[in-house]
Scaffold this active site. Structure first.
Site: not given
Length: 256
Positions: A89, A111
């Protein structure tokens, strides 16, 4: 995911030589490997945010479907495949020329979700089939301490401090140590004797390292905040003195 926006602060943490070299050469290698794939996704109309979401979902699936059943090898294989989405990404964002605060926020938030799923999967295994409440507690501590370690840096930077410290065990180290150990521990089901003990050892290492890192960051923020407050107090004292000197100067000129 867009590249993270530079954090505010007086100075930025200086990485150690080993981390700097690993970051430089590893990222250069994966950038060359993943750039064609990222370009392919862009041509297909896939957005960086979509890759981030899919990657997080894949990590969660690998951790929460395989790990609670003790399938550490296959769970780690699935997680590792989707972990690379974090590089894809970012590569896509660079090719598209996008660098947004939203992208940085989404990336950091997901995350934390992915990390929680990994250590949550370990905790579920040890609470069930693994039958070890001590290691279950250690896994939960790894989960919680990892979140708090990240929070301390984000909170420190949000109040204008650089949090200039390289922790002993940061996110990259937590993931590498845990996933490598889990993957090898999973080979026990393929007949490799004794290797299942790697995961408990790794969890203890991550737990102790995270605690040390948390203490390092708290101490650093305490020191930096004291320095910042001292600088502000000194600046506040200088302003009245400067104003008084200017008034005195104007008064002497008027007297002439």
């Amino acid at each position: 995911m867009g590249q993270p926006v530079a954090s505010k602060g007086r100075t930025a943490p200086v990485p150690t030589l080993g981390k700097a070299m690993l970051n430089k050469y590893a990222r250069a290698f994966f950038t060359r490997v993943l750039t064609p794939f990222a370009a392919f996704l862009i041509r297909r109309g896939v957005s960086p945010d979509m890759v981030t979401l899919i990657g997080t979902a894949g990590v969660m699936a690998g951790a929460l479907v395989f790990y609670p059943r003790g399938e550490f090898f296959w769970g780690t294989v699935v997680i590792t495949l989707f972990v690379f989405s974090d590089l894809v990404d970012g590569n896509m964002a660079r090719q598209l020329g996008r660098s947004s605060r939203w992208g940085a926020f989404l990336d950091s938030t997901l995350d934390r979700v992915a990390d929680g799923a990994i250590f949550g999967g370990f905790a579920l295994w040890y609470a069930g089939g693994g039958d070890d409440l001590v290691l279950c507690a250690v896994s939960i501590f790894c989960l919680a301490s990892g979140q708090v370690v990240s929070y301390t840096k984000a909170r420190g930077e949000s109040i204008g401090l650089p949090v200039a410290v390289n922790g002993l065990v940061e996110r990259a180290e937590r993931l590498v140590i845990s996933l490598v150990a889990a993957g090898f521990a999973g080979l026990h089901k393929f007949g490799v004797p004794g290797i299942q003990y790697l995961l408990p050892v790794a969890l203890w290492i991550v737990a102790v390292g995270s605690l040390v890192t948390l203490i390092q960051r708290v101490v650093t923020v305490r020191r930096e905040s004291a320095e910042a407050e001292a600088d502000e107090a000194a600046a506040a004292q200088e302003k009245p003195q400067s104003a008084a000197q200017q008034n005195a100067s104007h008064g002497s000129e008027a007297a002439k």
